[in-house]
Structures are given as structure tokens and as C-alpha cells.
Design a protein around this motif. Structure first.
Motif, PDB file in Angstrom:
ATOM      1  N   THR A  27       5.717  -0.208 -15.891  1.00 50.66           N
ATOM      2  CA  THR A  27       5.737  -0.488 -14.451  1.00 50.66           C
ATOM      3  C   THR A  27       7.161  -0.463 -13.926  1.00 50.66           C
TER       4      THR A  27
ATOM      5  N   LEU B 115       1.226   3.165  -8.835  1.00 53.90           N
ATOM      6  CA  LEU B 115       0.928   1.906  -9.524  1.00 53.90           C
ATOM      7  C   LEU B 115      -0.183   1.146  -8.806  1.00 53.90           C
ATOM      8  N   SER B 116      -0.805   0.225  -9.522  1.00 53.07           N
ATOM      9  CA  SER B 116      -1.852  -0.603  -8.940  1.00 53.07           C
ATOM     10  C   SER B 116      -1.240  -1.746  -8.134  1.00 53.07           C
ATOM     11  N   ARG B 117      -2.048  -2.292  -7.255  1.00 52.30           N
ATOM     12  CA  ARG B 117      -1.613  -3.432  -6.437  1.00 52.30           C
ATOM     13  C   ARG B 117      -1.220  -4.609  -7.326  1.00 52.30           C
ATOM     14  N   ASN B 118      -1.985  -4.871  -8.378  1.00 53.10           N
ATOM     15  CA  ASN B 118      -1.682  -6.005  -9.258  1.00 53.10           C
ATOM     16  C   ASN B 118      -0.325  -5.859  -9.929  1.00 53.10           C
ATOM     17  N   SER B 119       0.006  -4.660 -10.362  1.00 57.90           N
ATOM     18  CA  SER B 119       1.307  -4.427 -11.009  1.00 57.90           C
ATOM     19  C   SER B 119       2.445  -4.691 -10.040  1.00 57.90           C
TER      20      SER B 119
ATOM     21  N   ASN C 234       2.282  -6.508  -7.212  1.00 56.82           N
ATOM     22  CA  ASN C 234       2.262  -7.894  -6.720  1.00 56.82           C
ATOM     23  C   ASN C 234       3.086  -8.841  -7.570  1.00 56.82           C
TER      24      ASN C 234
ATOM     25  N   MET D 261       2.276   1.661  -3.416  1.00 51.77           N
ATOM     26  CA  MET D 261       1.230   2.121  -4.328  1.00 51.77           C
ATOM     27  C   MET D 261       1.095   3.639  -4.240  1.00 51.77           C
ATOM     28  N   GLU D 262       1.106   4.173  -3.031  1.00 55.90           N
ATOM     29  CA  GLU D 262       0.968   5.613  -2.832  1.00 55.90           C
ATOM     30  C   GLU D 262       2.147   6.380  -3.420  1.00 55.90           C
TER      31      GLU D 262
ATOM     32  N   THR E 156       0.832  -1.204   0.000  1.00 58.93           N
ATOM     33  CA  THR E 156       0.000   0.000   0.000  1.00 58.93           C
ATOM     34  C   THR E 156       0.869   1.259   0.000  1.00 58.93           C
TER      35      THR E 156
END
Length: 70
Positions: free
Chosen positions: A48, A27-31, A33, A22-23, A19
Motif C-alpha cells: 500500500t 487501492l481500496s478505501r480500507n487501505s 483510510n 482510490m481511482e 474516492t
């Protein structure tokens, strides 16, 4: 085989969790992960990787490395 050093870079920059990254990166969590869990690294978008390199102020080779023979 590709190896991700994302966890190492997160620790060096004192980013405790996905998290927080991400901030900072947008980027998104999926990217994130994919790199964090080291699954399907071959499908991670170059965009990414570039954004994470910008976030950590590092070279691509510091984020992801190629390990022959694994």
C-alpha cells in the motif's frame, strides 16, 4: 510512533477525497483510510505504501514518518 502525511500529499496533488485517491492509486478505501485517519499505521501493508509513493511520486519518508517519543 508513525505519522501519516497523506492529507498533505493529497492537498498538494489536488486530490479532494478518498474516492479520488482510490481511482488514481487503485487501492481500496480500507487501505487508504488507515493512513488518512492515522489509525493502526503499524499494520499498513508495504504494498500500500509503495503504491501511494508511486501515485504521488514521493519517497516513503514523505508519506510516513517516524516520530520518536510520541
Amino acid at each position: 510512533m508513525l505519522r501519516s502525511n497523506l492529507r498533505i500529499l493529497m492537498a498538494k496533488h489536488r486530490i479532494d477525497d478518498i474516492t479520488g485517491l482510490m481511482e488514481k492509486s487503485g487501492l481500496s478505501r480500507n487501505s487508504i483510510n488507515k493512513l488518512y485517519r492515522e489509525t493502526d499505521l503499524e499494520t499498513v501493508k508495504l504494498e500500500t505504501l509503495v503504491r501511494l509513493c508511486d501515485t504521488f511520486q514521493c519517497k516513503l519518508s514523505e508519506l510516513v514518518e517516524y516520530v520518536p517519543g510520541e
